[in-house]
Scaffold this motif. Structure first.
Motif, mmCIF file in Angstrom:
data_model
loop_
_atom_site.group_PDB
_atom_site.id
_atom_site.type_symbol
_atom_site.label_atom_id
_atom_site.label_comp_id
_atom_site.label_asym_id
_atom_site.label_seq_id
_atom_site.Cartn_x
_atom_site.Cartn_y
_atom_site.Cartn_z
ATOM 1 N N SER A 169 60.721 -49.204 0.200
ATOM 2 C CA SER A 169 59.899 -49.218 1.370
ATOM 3 C C SER A 169 59.732 -50.535 2.061
ATOM 4 O O SER A 169 59.105 -50.608 3.089
ATOM 5 C CB SER A 169 58.536 -48.672 1.032
ATOM 6 N N SER A 170 60.235 -51.551 1.580
ATOM 7 C CA SER A 170 60.200 -52.819 2.278
ATOM 8 C C SER A 170 61.306 -53.679 1.745
ATOM 9 O O SER A 170 61.924 -53.344 0.761
ATOM 10 C CB SER A 170 58.867 -53.536 2.087
ATOM 11 N N PHE A 185 60.923 -50.281 10.124
ATOM 12 C CA PHE A 185 61.473 -51.611 9.853
ATOM 13 C C PHE A 185 61.590 -52.445 11.119
ATOM 14 O O PHE A 185 61.439 -53.665 11.069
ATOM 15 C CB PHE A 185 62.817 -51.479 9.146
ATOM 16 N N ALA A 190 58.049 -53.797 11.644
ATOM 17 C CA ALA A 190 57.734 -54.831 10.667
ATOM 18 C C ALA A 190 58.494 -56.118 10.962
ATOM 19 O O ALA A 190 57.940 -57.221 10.849
ATOM 20 C CB ALA A 190 58.065 -54.333 9.255
ATOM 21 N N MET A 227 65.799 -56.624 8.103
ATOM 22 C CA MET A 227 65.083 -55.495 8.685
ATOM 23 C C MET A 227 65.688 -55.078 10.018
ATOM 24 O O MET A 227 65.831 -53.875 10.294
ATOM 25 C CB MET A 227 63.606 -55.842 8.858
ATOM 26 N N SER A 230 55.378 -52.838 4.220
ATOM 27 C CA SER A 230 56.334 -53.820 4.720
ATOM 28 C C SER A 230 55.728 -55.172 5.045
ATOM 29 O O SER A 230 56.466 -56.127 5.234
ATOM 30 C CB SER A 230 57.036 -53.270 5.971
#
Length: 339
Positions: free
Chosen positions: A2-3, A67, A70, A218, A259
């Motif tokens: 997830s990040s 993403f 973020a 990202m 994130s």
């Protein structure tokens, strides 16, 4: 997944930030444990967040949006704090960061998101997804072995134990609570992509600043995810008004909690805590994900899930504990999957 926090290993093969000898020794234990708990809980909860987000949002398109948002926030923070040249990198560094981002986010995270989407019986429950992703440190060890490294005997024992747990977890039982095999294989493929990205990030020329590297990772991942979403027709006929409020909230939670907040806590830990302690999230996150999935959305915890999950976590714990540096600055724990 997830990040994409900064890699625990870059081109030097050492932890991002200070080595073990340079880690701040007067940091209050309470601060370290607060940051560690944030990483444990927030990254462990992102699997459930993904499941809720894809209930009414297009899977790859929502991942791309997450993403991209973020990356924009992080880039803005870096620009404001460090000035106009904060994101400057050369072409080789940019290409390396983009490659790693595609492997981690488009391959790794994208396949997990796809596996968690779909109707019951097809979608993989969030807790089981986390247990399958926990095999990343085991896959990294295999990659190291294939390129001439010689892991310790106990490390190989942990890898073997972990893969026994994987087989136990996905072994067909014929019951309605069995793990969907196609979805499980999709997540294992995502874990393999994440492992390759993690492995390469320590062996190619990445941006020196892990925050800057993460921005470009990202962005690259978001672009590829968006292209794949369009290619799959996810946006054809998509109506934002038909998206449930809980899916929007889940997407926002993934952007902020997964994130940004947990990511920042992880980077701070790399500079203030031993890497062997930080790496414990590799086997705590799956436990958190299983509990949250059971409590909040009634995901079944069968004897098969308990047995297979326990064996996987034990294998990962053995790998993480035996791969801590032999001496200060001698190396780093093989990079676990990062949420």
């Amino acid at each position: 997944m997830s990040s994409t926090p900064p890699s625990a290993s870059r081109s030097t093969g050492r932890p991002a930030g200070p080595t073990a000898t340079a880690i701040t020794t007067d940091t209050a234990p309470a601060l370290i444990w607060t940051a560690l708990i944030l990483v444990y809980v927030l990254w462990g909860s992102t699997y459930l967040g993904i499941r809720i987000a894809v209930e009414t949002l297009p899977p790859l398109a929502s991942a791309a949006a997450r993403f991209a948002a973020a990356a924009a926030v992080l880039a803005l923070v870096l620009r404001l704090r460090r000035g106009p040249g904060a994101l400057r990198v050369d072409r080789r560094q940019l290409g390396s960061a983009a490659l790693v981002g595609v492997l981690l986010l488009a391959g790794g995270n994208g396949l997990v998101v796809l596996a968690e989407s779909g109707p019951p019986g097809v979608a993989v429950p969030s807790g089981i997804a986390a247990l399958l992703v926990a095999t990343v440190p085991l896959l990294v060890v295999l990659l190291r072995s294939a390129t001439g490294d010689r892991p310790r005997l106990w490390t190989l024992a942990g890898v073997t134990l972990g893969f026994v747990g994987l087989v136990l977890l996905v072994l067909p039982t014929g019951g309605t609570d069995g793990v969907p095999l196609a979805g499980a294989l999709t997540i294992v493929a995502g874990a393999a992509s994440w492992s390759i990205g993690s492995f390469l990030s320590g062996r190619i020329r990445m941006p020196d600043d892990p925050f800057v590297a993460t921005v470009y990772e990202m962005v690259a991942g978001a672009v590829v995810l968006a292209v794949l979403a369009v290619g799959r027709g996810e946006l054809t006929g998509f109506d934002p008004t038909q998206v449930s409020m809980r899916s929007w909230l889940a997407l926002g939670y993934l952007m902020v909690a997964g994130s940004l907040v947990a990511f920042t806590a992880y980077v701070w830990l790399l500079h203030h805590a031993p890497i062997s302690l930080v790496a414990t999230y590799a086997y705590v996150n799956p436990a958190v994900a299983v509990v949250l999935g059971a409590v909040l959305v009634a995901e079944p915890i069968t004897a098969q899930v308990l047995l297979g999950g326990a064996v996987i976590v034990a294998g990962v714990a053995l790998v993480v504990s035996t791969e801590r540096p032999r001496r200060p600055g001698a190396g780093a724990t093989p990079e676990p999957a990062r949420r």
